[in-house]
Design a protein around this motif. Sequence first.
Motif, PDB file in Angstrom:
ATOM      1  N   ILE A 192      47.401  63.634  94.032  1.00  0.00           N
ATOM      2  CA  ILE A 192      48.526  62.702  94.126  1.00  0.00           C
ATOM      3  C   ILE A 192      49.348  62.745  92.839  1.00  0.00           C
ATOM      4  O   ILE A 192      50.580  62.775  92.885  1.00  0.00           O
ATOM      5  N   ASP A 193      48.681  62.762  91.688  1.00  0.00           N
ATOM      6  CA  ASP A 193      49.409  62.868  90.417  1.00  0.00           C
ATOM      7  C   ASP A 193      50.315  64.099  90.414  1.00  0.00           C
ATOM      8  O   ASP A 193      51.487  64.019  90.032  1.00  0.00           O
ATOM      9  N   ALA A 194      49.787  65.228  90.844  1.00  0.00           N
ATOM     10  CA  ALA A 194      50.563  66.473  90.858  1.00  0.00           C
ATOM     11  C   ALA A 194      51.722  66.394  91.843  1.00  0.00           C
ATOM     12  O   ALA A 194      52.842  66.831  91.538  1.00  0.00           O
ATOM     13  N   LEU A 195      51.485  65.826  93.004  1.00  0.00           N
ATOM     14  CA  LEU A 195      52.528  65.704  94.012  1.00  0.00           C
ATOM     15  C   LEU A 195      53.648  64.781  93.542  1.00  0.00           C
ATOM     16  O   LEU A 195      54.833  65.087  93.682  1.00  0.00           O
ATOM     17  N   LEU A 196      53.278  63.653  92.951  1.00  0.00           N
ATOM     18  CA  LEU A 196      54.291  62.731  92.433  1.00  0.00           C
ATOM     19  C   LEU A 196      55.081  63.372  91.293  1.00  0.00           C
ATOM     20  O   LEU A 196      56.311  63.232  91.227  1.00  0.00           O
ATOM     21  N   GLU A 197      54.389  64.087  90.413  1.00  0.00           N
ATOM     22  CA  GLU A 197      55.073  64.759  89.305  1.00  0.00           C
ATOM     23  C   GLU A 197      56.077  65.787  89.840  1.00  0.00           C
ATOM     24  O   GLU A 197      57.179  65.918  89.303  1.00  0.00           O
ATOM     25  N   GLN A 198      55.704  66.479  90.889  1.00  0.00           N
ATOM     26  CA  GLN A 198      56.595  67.457  91.495  1.00  0.00           C
ATOM     27  C   GLN A 198      57.894  66.806  91.967  1.00  0.00           C
ATOM     28  O   GLN A 198      58.941  67.437  92.005  1.00  0.00           O
ATOM     29  N   HIS A 199      57.822  65.520  92.295  1.00  0.00           N
ATOM     30  CA  HIS A 199      58.999  64.783  92.757  1.00  0.00           C
ATOM     31  C   HIS A 199      59.615  63.908  91.666  1.00  0.00           C
ATOM     32  O   HIS A 199      60.434  63.042  91.958  1.00  0.00           O
ATOM     33  N   GLY A 200      59.194  64.115  90.431  1.00  0.00           N
ATOM     34  CA  GLY A 200      59.811  63.404  89.316  1.00  0.00           C
ATOM     35  C   GLY A 200      59.433  61.941  89.220  1.00  0.00           C
ATOM     36  O   GLY A 200      60.210  61.128  88.726  1.00  0.00           O
ATOM     37  N   THR A 201      58.234  61.610  89.670  1.00  0.00           N
ATOM     38  CA  THR A 201      57.776  60.228  89.578  1.00  0.00           C
ATOM     39  C   THR A 201      56.290  60.215  89.224  1.00  0.00           C
ATOM     40  O   THR A 201      55.694  61.257  88.968  1.00  0.00           O
ATOM     41  N   ASP A 202      55.696  59.035  89.177  1.00  0.00           N
ATOM     42  CA  ASP A 202      54.272  58.931  88.851  1.00  0.00           C
ATOM     43  C   ASP A 202      53.707  57.628  89.410  1.00  0.00           C
ATOM     44  O   ASP A 202      54.399  56.900  90.125  1.00  0.00           O
ATOM     45  N   ASN A 203      52.461  57.338  89.057  1.00  0.00           N
ATOM     46  CA  ASN A 203      51.795  56.169  89.643  1.00  0.00           C
ATOM     47  C   ASN A 203      52.285  54.831  89.082  1.00  0.00           C
ATOM     48  O   ASN A 203      51.794  53.789  89.488  1.00  0.00           O
ATOM     49  N   THR A 204      53.273  54.843  88.185  1.00  0.00           N
ATOM     50  CA  THR A 204      53.863  53.580  87.727  1.00  0.00           C
ATOM     51  C   THR A 204      54.928  53.087  88.706  1.00  0.00           C
ATOM     52  O   THR A 204      55.453  51.989  88.538  1.00  0.00           O
ATOM     53  N   ARG A 205      55.256  53.897  89.713  1.00  0.00           N
ATOM     54  CA  ARG A 205      56.344  53.583  90.645  1.00  0.00           C
ATOM     55  C   ARG A 205      55.846  53.392  92.082  1.00  0.00           C
ATOM     56  O   ARG A 205      56.606  53.489  93.035  1.00  0.00           O
ATOM     57  N   LEU A 206      54.565  53.108  92.256  1.00  0.00           N
ATOM     58  CA  LEU A 206      53.984  52.953  93.590  1.00  0.00           C
ATOM     59  C   LEU A 206      54.485  51.684  94.267  1.00  0.00           C
ATOM     60  O   LEU A 206      54.563  50.630  93.641  1.00  0.00           O
ATOM     61  N   LEU A 207      54.780  51.803  95.549  1.00  0.00           N
ATOM     62  CA  LEU A 207      55.185  50.648  96.347  1.00  0.00           C
ATOM     63  C   LEU A 207      54.107  50.248  97.342  1.00  0.00           C
ATOM     64  O   LEU A 207      53.807  49.072  97.495  1.00  0.00           O
ATOM     65  N   GLN A 208      53.547  51.242  98.032  1.00  0.00           N
ATOM     66  CA  GLN A 208      52.575  50.949  99.079  1.00  0.00           C
ATOM     67  C   GLN A 208      51.528  52.050  99.137  1.00  0.00           C
ATOM     68  O   GLN A 208      51.841  53.226  98.930  1.00  0.00           O
ATOM     69  N   ALA A 209      50.287  51.663  99.432  1.00  0.00           N
ATOM     70  CA  ALA A 209      49.195  52.621  99.616  1.00  0.00           C
ATOM     71  C   ALA A 209      48.453  52.289 100.907  1.00  0.00           C
ATOM     72  O   ALA A 209      48.210  51.120 101.199  1.00  0.00           O
ATOM     73  N   GLN A 210      48.146  53.328 101.650  1.00  0.00           N
ATOM     74  CA  GLN A 210      47.288  53.208 102.827  1.00  0.00           C
ATOM     75  C   GLN A 210      46.072  54.077 102.558  1.00  0.00           C
ATOM     76  O   GLN A 210      46.207  55.256 102.247  1.00  0.00           O
ATOM     77  N   ILE A 211      44.893  53.484 102.657  1.00  0.00           N
ATOM     78  CA  ILE A 211      43.656  54.185 102.326  1.00  0.00           C
ATOM     79  C   ILE A 211      42.695  54.069 103.497  1.00  0.00           C
ATOM     80  O   ILE A 211      42.467  52.978 104.018  1.00  0.00           O
TER      81      ILE A 211
END
Length: 116
Positions: free
Chosen positions: A48-67
Motif C-alpha cells: 500500500i505504501d508503494a502504491l500510494l507513493e506511485q500516486h503522489g500520496t501516503d498514509n497521512t491522507r487516508l479517508l476510508q479503509a475496508q479490511i
Amino acid sequence: MSKILRTNANPILSAAVEYHGFVFTQGVVARNLDLDMEGQTKDVLEQIDALLEQHGTDNTRLLQAQIWLKDINDRETLNKLWSAWLPEGGAPARACVQGILADPRMLVEIMLITTK
C-alpha cells in the motif's frame, strides 16, 4: 472531462484508480500467502505504501479503509500493526470484517480510499 488514471489495469481490475485527486486502491493481499497474519499484514501495508507513493500520496491522507480478515480473531494482530503504521491522529473511517477470501491461504485484504 476529467481524466481517470488507472494503474496496472487488467481485464478485471486496476491496482489503483485516481480521479479528481482521490485514489482508490484495489483490495491488497500478501504476495507470499505462506506467511502468518503478522507477515501478511506487514506485506500488505508495504504494498500500500508503494502504491500510494506511485500516486503522489501516503498514509497521512487516508479517508476510508475496508479490511477483510479470514478470521476475526486476528483483529488484535492487525490492529497492532495498523496502529503502528498510521500517523498519529490520522485514522480513516474503517470497516473490519471477517470474510471468505479468494484463496484460503489469504488472511487479510485491505482496500483504501485516499486523497492527494
